[in-house]
Design a protein around this motif. Structure first.
Motif, PDB file in Angstrom:
ATOM      1  N   VAL A 281       0.835  -1.207   0.000  1.00  0.00           N
ATOM      2  CA  VAL A 281       0.000   0.000   0.000  1.00  0.00           C
ATOM      3  C   VAL A 281       0.870   1.256   0.000  1.00  0.00           C
ATOM      4  N   VAL A 282       1.900   1.247   0.849  1.00  0.00           N
ATOM      5  CA  VAL A 282       2.831   2.385   0.893  1.00  0.00           C
ATOM      6  C   VAL A 282       3.521   2.562  -0.455  1.00  0.00           C
ATOM      7  N   ALA A 283       3.907   1.436  -1.081  1.00  0.00           N
ATOM      8  CA  ALA A 283       4.581   1.495  -2.387  1.00  0.00           C
ATOM      9  C   ALA A 283       3.683   2.115  -3.445  1.00  0.00           C
ATOM     10  N   VAL A 284       2.382   1.792  -3.401  1.00  0.00           N
ATOM     11  CA  VAL A 284       1.437   2.380  -4.368  1.00  0.00           C
ATOM     12  C   VAL A 284       1.414   3.899  -4.227  1.00  0.00           C
ATOM     13  N   TYR A 285       1.327   4.387  -2.992  1.00  0.00           N
ATOM     14  CA  TYR A 285       1.304   5.835  -2.770  1.00  0.00           C
ATOM     15  C   TYR A 285       2.621   6.485  -3.210  1.00  0.00           C
ATOM     16  N   LEU A 286       3.737   5.846  -2.890  1.00  0.00           N
ATOM     17  CA  LEU A 286       5.041   6.415  -3.257  1.00  0.00           C
ATOM     18  C   LEU A 286       5.224   6.448  -4.768  1.00  0.00           C
ATOM     19  N   LEU A 287       4.813   5.389  -5.452  1.00  0.00           N
ATOM     20  CA  LEU A 287       4.931   5.369  -6.911  1.00  0.00           C
ATOM     21  C   LEU A 287       4.019   6.420  -7.545  1.00  0.00           C
ATOM     22  N   ALA A 288       2.844   6.614  -6.963  1.00  0.00           N
ATOM     23  CA  ALA A 288       1.899   7.579  -7.523  1.00  0.00           C
ATOM     24  C   ALA A 288       2.415   9.019  -7.428  1.00  0.00           C
ATOM     25  N   VAL A 289       3.164   9.317  -6.354  1.00  0.00           N
ATOM     26  CA  VAL A 289       3.636  10.701  -6.148  1.00  0.00           C
ATOM     27  C   VAL A 289       5.152  10.798  -6.287  1.00  0.00           C
ATOM     28  N   ARG A 290       5.767   9.844  -6.990  1.00  0.00           N
ATOM     29  CA  ARG A 290       7.231   9.808  -7.064  1.00  0.00           C
ATOM     30  C   ARG A 290       7.809  11.077  -7.695  1.00  0.00           C
ATOM     31  N   LYS A 291       7.162  11.596  -8.730  1.00  0.00           N
ATOM     32  CA  LYS A 291       7.676  12.806  -9.385  1.00  0.00           C
ATOM     33  C   LYS A 291       7.515  14.025  -8.476  1.00  0.00           C
ATOM     34  N   LYS A 292       6.389  14.088  -7.777  1.00  0.00           N
ATOM     35  CA  LYS A 292       6.153  15.202  -6.855  1.00  0.00           C
ATOM     36  C   LYS A 292       7.148  15.173  -5.696  1.00  0.00           C
ATOM     37  N   LEU A 293       7.420  13.965  -5.169  1.00  0.00           N
ATOM     38  CA  LEU A 293       8.398  13.840  -4.084  1.00  0.00           C
ATOM     39  C   LEU A 293       9.788  14.258  -4.548  1.00  0.00           C
ATOM     40  N   GLY A 294      10.157  13.862  -5.780  1.00  0.00           N
ATOM     41  CA  GLY A 294      11.450  14.260  -6.319  1.00  0.00           C
ATOM     42  C   GLY A 294      11.568  15.770  -6.457  1.00  0.00           C
ATOM     43  N   LYS A 295      10.497  16.395  -6.925  1.00  0.00           N
ATOM     44  CA  LYS A 295      10.510  17.850  -7.081  1.00  0.00           C
ATOM     45  C   LYS A 295      10.590  18.546  -5.729  1.00  0.00           C
ATOM     46  N   GLN A 296       9.837  18.053  -4.748  1.00  0.00           N
ATOM     47  CA  GLN A 296       9.877  18.653  -3.409  1.00  0.00           C
ATOM     48  C   GLN A 296      11.251  18.498  -2.762  1.00  0.00           C
ATOM     49  N   SER A 297      11.891  17.343  -2.959  1.00  0.00           N
ATOM     50  CA  SER A 297      13.233  17.132  -2.406  1.00  0.00           C
ATOM     51  C   SER A 297      14.240  18.109  -3.014  1.00  0.00           C
ATOM     52  N   LYS A 298      14.126  18.334  -4.313  1.00  0.00           N
ATOM     53  CA  LYS A 298      15.020  19.291  -4.968  1.00  0.00           C
ATOM     54  C   LYS A 298      14.791  20.708  -4.456  1.00  0.00           C
ATOM     55  N   MET A 299      13.524  21.063  -4.211  1.00  0.00           N
ATOM     56  CA  MET A 299      13.210  22.398  -3.674  1.00  0.00           C
ATOM     57  C   MET A 299      13.809  22.586  -2.289  1.00  0.00           C
ATOM     58  N   ILE A 300      13.723  21.528  -1.455  1.00  0.00           N
ATOM     59  CA  ILE A 300      14.302  21.629  -0.104  1.00  0.00           C
ATOM     60  C   ILE A 300      15.808  21.798  -0.180  1.00  0.00           C
ATOM     61  N   LEU A 301      16.467  21.013  -1.036  1.00  0.00           N
ATOM     62  CA  LEU A 301      17.918  21.139  -1.193  1.00  0.00           C
ATOM     63  C   LEU A 301      18.305  22.515  -1.723  1.00  0.00           C
ATOM     64  N   ALA A 302      17.546  22.997  -2.688  1.00  0.00           N
ATOM     65  CA  ALA A 302      17.855  24.311  -3.271  1.00  0.00           C
ATOM     66  C   ALA A 302      17.692  25.432  -2.255  1.00  0.00           C
ATOM     67  N   SER A 303      16.773  25.234  -1.290  1.00  0.00           N
ATOM     68  CA  SER A 303      16.579  26.261  -0.263  1.00  0.00           C
ATOM     69  C   SER A 303      17.667  26.239   0.800  1.00  0.00           C
ATOM     70  N   ILE A 304      18.391  25.131   0.907  1.00  0.00           N
ATOM     71  CA  ILE A 304      19.427  24.992   1.940  1.00  0.00           C
ATOM     72  C   ILE A 304      20.824  25.220   1.384  1.00  0.00           C
ATOM     73  N   LEU A 305      21.093  24.670   0.218  1.00  0.00           N
ATOM     74  CA  LEU A 305      22.454  24.679  -0.335  1.00  0.00           C
ATOM     75  C   LEU A 305      22.636  25.776  -1.370  1.00  0.00           C
ATOM     76  N   LYS A 306      23.877  26.203  -1.512  1.00  0.00           N
ATOM     77  CA  LYS A 306      24.225  27.128  -2.579  1.00  0.00           C
ATOM     78  C   LYS A 306      24.188  26.386  -3.922  1.00  0.00           C
ATOM     79  N   PRO A 307      24.027  27.129  -5.034  1.00  0.00           N
ATOM     80  CA  PRO A 307      23.886  26.465  -6.350  1.00  0.00           C
ATOM     81  C   PRO A 307      24.995  25.469  -6.660  1.00  0.00           C
ATOM     82  N   LYS A 308      26.240  25.796  -6.312  1.00  0.00           N
ATOM     83  CA  LYS A 308      27.352  24.908  -6.619  1.00  0.00           C
ATOM     84  C   LYS A 308      27.207  23.578  -5.882  1.00  0.00           C
ATOM     85  N   TRP A 309      26.920  23.665  -4.575  1.00  0.00           N
ATOM     86  CA  TRP A 309      26.764  22.452  -3.777  1.00  0.00           C
ATOM     87  C   TRP A 309      25.480  21.718  -4.136  1.00  0.00           C
TER      88      TRP A 309
END
Length: 385
Positions: free
Chosen positions: A195-223
């Protein structure tokens, strides 16, 4: 005090505070290791279904992406929004069907092999005992020693049954009940994990985008670019290695089963399952699988066990030089020594799972260290080395 000096003073204070806090945590873990380990085990037990779900979703992600890509091409324009739900459903159903087919094919055959082995084992032991007595009957001393040894072993087994098994029948029953309970909990965790896998697969692209946004808010562009590149490398490394190794092991198991039937090796299905499963482990897999398989065949026919060992050596040479490179290529980029090192270290830490994931994990660590060394050489003007 100037603003610059105050900022420097605060920086050093925070550094000292962080170092002291880390030291206290480190010594707490050392002196309270059993309690700390117990809490970690308790937390892992609670989140086990989520960990199963993450693992299932990660393994099925390439299948889901492939389905979505195909569906996006062939579905009508009005139904393209349904490509992702269809892809998630298709990947989960495909995994369930594959596991089900494997179980209905393998389990009955393995059960028959085990039943047959149990049936013929006493007769083979009697034949071995008779052969030993006939061979050494002229040597009274040696014959007497062997007979005495068999008697001692038989007496030890009887004593063990009467002194250890009978008084602890209740504990054995409780142990069987605990095993059944653990099996039920495992099935429950797998179901929740799906069941958890179904939810994760369904929102996998959204989770990837959110993770990138969090990293971009913390790290400088180079890092940020460095971290994203390394995560992408780790992802491709694990996906290519694990999926390729599973496919390679399935092919080796199928080839082993067909050849066992052709050469009439006993316990063909059981032996092929052992060879295929252990082949997932790099380097040591062929040796781990060949030994118990040869012993199973040896019980029925010693000469066929000898020919089986020769067959396994040839099969692993074919796998290592033809099948494996075609499927995996040089995925890890590690030398033979580092492959052996990673299997021993992570296998010692995490057992069977460590032997499987140790190679791609160490490949990622190796790549990070390589990048840091190149960066340090460039910074120090020694990039000519």
């Amino acid at each position: 005090m100037s603003h610059k000096e105050a900022k420097k003073y605060i920086y050093w204070m925070l550094t000292l505070f962080g170092a002291a806090a880390l030291s206290m945590i480190f010594f707490f873990i050392i002196y309270r290791f059993e309690q700390f380990s117990g809490q970690i085990d308790k937390i892992i037990g609670v989140i086990n279904p989520i960990l199963y779900g993450i693992s299932i979703a990660y393994l099925l992600k390439p299948v889901c992406n492939a389905y979505e890509k195909k569906l996006s091409v062939y579905l009508p324009q009005k139904m393209k929004k349904l490509a992702n739900p269809f892809a998630v459903s298709g990947s989960i159903i495909s995994a369930i069907v594959v596991v089900y087919l494997l179980l209905i094919i393998i389990i009955p055959q393995v059960s028959l092999s085990v039943a047959k082995l149990i049936e013929i084992l006493p007769g083979k032991l009697d034949e071995a005992s008779a052969w030993i007595e006939q061979t050494f009957q002229e040597d009274e001393i040696l014959s007497g020693y062997i007979t005495e040894s068999f008697t001692d072993v038989r007496n030890d087994i009887v004593n063990w049954l009467t002194t250890a098994v009978e008084p602890n029948i209740q504990n054995i029953v409780e142990g069987v009940g605990l095993t059944i309970l653990n099996s039920v909990l495992f099935v429950k965790n797998i179901v929740i994990g799906l069941v958890v896998a179904v939810y994760l697969l369904a929102v996998r692209k959204k989770l990837g985008k959110q993770s990138k946004m969090i990293l971009a808010s913390i790290l400088k562009p180079k890092w940020y670019d460095t971290v994203i590149n390394e995560v992408s490398y780790a992802d491709s490394m694990f996906v290519c290695f694990l999926n390729g190794k599973l496919l390679d092991s399935a092919i080796i198991g199928a080839i082993c089963y067909i050849c066992c039937l052709i050469f009439k090796f006993p316990n063909a299905m059981l032996v092929s399952v052992i060879v295929g499963v252990t082949n997932i482990i790099p380097f040591f897999g062929p040796f781990i699988g060949a030994i118990p398989s040869a012993l199973l065949i040896f019980i029925v026919s010693p000469i066929k066990a000898f020919w089986f060992l020769i067959f396994v050596v040839i099969l692993q040479q074919v796998d290592g030089n033809i099948i494996g490179p075609k499927i995996l290529g040089n995925t890890t980029g590690l030398s033979g020594f580092w492959v052996l090192f990673s299997i021993l270290v992570f296998g010692g830490l995490w057992g069977f799972i460590g032997m499987i994931v140790g190679v791609p994990l160490f490949a990622v660590i190796y790549d990070v260290v390589r990048r840091l060394v190149l960066w340090g050489l460039k910074r120090n003007g020694r990039d000519d080395l």
